[in-house]
Design a protein around this motif. Structure first.
Motif, PDB file in Angstrom:
ATOM      1  N   GLY A 195       0.830  -1.201   0.000  1.00 32.59           N
ATOM      2  CA  GLY A 195       0.000   0.000   0.000  1.00 32.59           C
ATOM      3  C   GLY A 195       0.860   1.245   0.000  1.00 32.59           C
ATOM      4  O   GLY A 195       2.088   1.162  -0.117  1.00 32.59           O
ATOM      5  N   SER A 196       0.199   2.396   0.158  1.00 29.61           N
ATOM      6  CA  SER A 196       0.901   3.671   0.027  1.00 29.61           C
ATOM      7  C   SER A 196       0.573   4.614   1.170  1.00 29.61           C
ATOM      8  O   SER A 196      -0.516   4.555   1.745  1.00 29.61           O
ATOM      9  N   LEU A 197       1.519   5.489   1.462  1.00 28.15           N
ATOM     10  CA  LEU A 197       1.400   6.496   2.513  1.00 28.15           C
ATOM     11  C   LEU A 197       1.895   7.813   1.923  1.00 28.15           C
ATOM     12  O   LEU A 197       2.956   7.846   1.300  1.00 28.15           O
ATOM     13  N   THR A 198       1.118   8.870   2.108  1.00 27.19           N
ATOM     14  CA  THR A 198       1.526  10.187   1.614  1.00 27.19           C
ATOM     15  C   THR A 198       1.957  11.050   2.788  1.00 27.19           C
ATOM     16  O   THR A 198       1.276  11.108   3.811  1.00 27.19           O
ATOM     17  N   THR A 199       3.108  11.699   2.626  1.00 23.54           N
ATOM     18  CA  THR A 199       3.656  12.574   3.655  1.00 23.54           C
ATOM     19  C   THR A 199       3.844  13.971   3.092  1.00 23.54           C
ATOM     20  O   THR A 199       4.326  14.132   1.973  1.00 23.54           O
ATOM     21  N   HIS A 200       3.479  14.959   3.893  1.00 21.54           N
ATOM     22  CA  HIS A 200       3.727  16.364   3.581  1.00 21.54           C
ATOM     23  C   HIS A 200       4.895  16.756   4.481  1.00 21.54           C
ATOM     24  O   HIS A 200       4.752  16.794   5.708  1.00 21.54           O
ATOM     25  N   ARG A 201       6.053  17.011   3.878  1.00 22.16           N
ATOM     26  CA  ARG A 201       7.317  17.109   4.605  1.00 22.16           C
ATOM     27  C   ARG A 201       7.967  18.475   4.456  1.00 22.16           C
ATOM     28  O   ARG A 201       8.067  19.012   3.364  1.00 22.16           O
ATOM     29  N   ALA A 202       8.432  18.991   5.606  1.00 23.10           N
ATOM     30  CA  ALA A 202       9.255  20.205   5.628  1.00 23.10           C
ATOM     31  C   ALA A 202      10.600  19.826   6.235  1.00 23.10           C
ATOM     32  O   ALA A 202      10.652  19.186   7.284  1.00 23.10           O
ATOM     33  N   GLU A 203      11.695  20.222   5.573  1.00 17.15           N
ATOM     34  CA  GLU A 203      13.047  19.908   6.034  1.00 17.15           C
ATOM     35  C   GLU A 203      13.779  21.191   6.376  1.00 17.15           C
ATOM     36  O   GLU A 203      13.724  22.159   5.616  1.00 17.15           O
ATOM     37  N   ILE A 204      14.477  21.164   7.518  1.00 11.49           N
ATOM     38  CA  ILE A 204      15.183  22.346   8.005  1.00 11.49           C
ATOM     39  C   ILE A 204      16.570  21.929   8.475  1.00 11.49           C
ATOM     40  O   ILE A 204      16.715  20.984   9.260  1.00 11.49           O
ATOM     41  N   MET A 207       1.888  -0.418   8.261  1.00 10.60           N
ATOM     42  CA  MET A 207       1.583  -1.849   8.222  1.00 10.60           C
ATOM     43  C   MET A 207       0.534  -2.217   9.277  1.00 10.60           C
ATOM     44  O   MET A 207      -0.343  -3.024   9.020  1.00 10.60           O
ATOM     45  N   GLN A 208       0.634  -1.612  10.451  1.00 12.60           N
ATOM     46  CA  GLN A 208      -0.352  -1.875  11.496  1.00 12.60           C
ATOM     47  C   GLN A 208      -1.737  -1.409  11.037  1.00 12.60           C
ATOM     48  O   GLN A 208      -2.728  -2.125  11.189  1.00 12.60           O
ATOM     49  N   ALA A 209      -1.799  -0.225  10.454  1.00 11.14           N
ATOM     50  CA  ALA A 209      -3.073   0.308   9.970  1.00 11.14           C
ATOM     51  C   ALA A 209      -3.585  -0.481   8.770  1.00 11.14           C
ATOM     52  O   ALA A 209      -4.799  -0.694   8.634  1.00 11.14           O
ATOM     53  N   ALA A 210      -2.676  -0.929   7.905  1.00  8.74           N
ATOM     54  CA  ALA A 210      -3.082  -1.641   6.680  1.00  8.74           C
ATOM     55  C   ALA A 210      -3.783  -2.944   6.992  1.00  8.74           C
ATOM     56  O   ALA A 210      -4.611  -3.417   6.188  1.00  8.74           O
ATOM     57  N   GLN A 211      -3.516  -3.544   8.128  1.00  3.23           N
ATOM     58  CA  GLN A 211      -4.187  -4.789   8.500  1.00  3.23           C
ATOM     59  C   GLN A 211      -5.661  -4.553   8.778  1.00  3.23           C
ATOM     60  O   GLN A 211      -6.456  -5.500   8.796  1.00  3.23           O
ATOM     61  N   GLN A 212      -6.034  -3.292   9.018  1.00  2.00           N
ATOM     62  CA  GLN A 212      -7.412  -2.986   9.379  1.00  2.00           C
ATOM     63  C   GLN A 212      -8.135  -2.147   8.334  1.00  2.00           C
ATOM     64  O   GLN A 212      -9.300  -1.829   8.509  1.00  2.00           O
TER      65      GLN A 212
END
Length: 189
Positions: A116-125, A183-188
């Motif tokens: 499956g897939s996970l989307t992240t909105h990322r800021a790097e400093i 992975m924990q969330a994907a099981q549900q």
């Protein structure tokens, strides 16, 4: 291709803490999607390894994370959109350095499937000799917030990280890796 040692410290944040820190940085987050893979019998997870294709805009990279004495080793191949599509569809695994590492681990690329897939909105400093990362992630109907601090020296990095949390009055909250939370969330879902 690259292979490097990743040393990072993580802490879960509340939405309010994330929003406040993001405002202080004056950075606009960049969105990226991680597509996670494993075999049906979770051969990678059983070896404490993780495989993903990360898509940021039109850029794709395939990264295999494997345990190191401190942190993880990351083996990464940059991919074309065609190579990424082939891997995502299970047609052909054209990431040569990652393939070599998988085979060294006795994991056949042909057995891997998209979990499956996970989307992240990322800021790097850039912060105190390391990279401070603020992440807002979305997956399986869940949203969470975390801070990472990536460093080259584990001892000084941990001290800087803990001092930052204390200065910002943010409690220490353990954070599993994104793939573990996914992975924990994907099981549900």
């Amino acid at each position: 291709m690259s292979k490097e040692l990743e040393i990072e410290f993580k802490n879960m944040l509340t939405k309010e803490e994330y929003t406040k820190l993001l405002a202080e940085t004056k950075k606009t987050p960049i969105s990226q999607t991680n597509h996670y893979f494993d075999s049906a019998d979770f051969q990678l997870r059983s070896q404490k390894a993780a495989l993903r294709i990360r898509q940021t805009g039109g850029r794709f990279e395939c990264t295999l994370k494997t345990p190191a004495p401190a942190g993880n080793y990351e083996t990464t191949d940059n991919l074309t959109s065609g190579q990424a599509e082939d891997i995502l569809k299970g047609n052909r695994f054209d990431a040569p350095e990652v393939r070599t590492e998988l085979e060294r681990m006795n994991v056949s690329p042909a057995e891997l499937k998209l979990i499956g897939s996970l989307t992240t909105h990322r800021a790097e400093i850039d912060y105190a000799g390391g990279l401070l990362v603020l992440d807002h992630s979305e997956y399986c109907g869940i949203e969470d917030y975390e801070m990472e601090y990536e460093v080259t020296d584990e001892t000084s990095g941990k001290s800087i990280f803990l001092n930052f949390l204390e200065e910002k009055s943010i409690p220490v909250r353990p954070a599993d890796k994104k793939i573990a939370r996914f992975m924990q969330a994907a099981q549900q879902c």
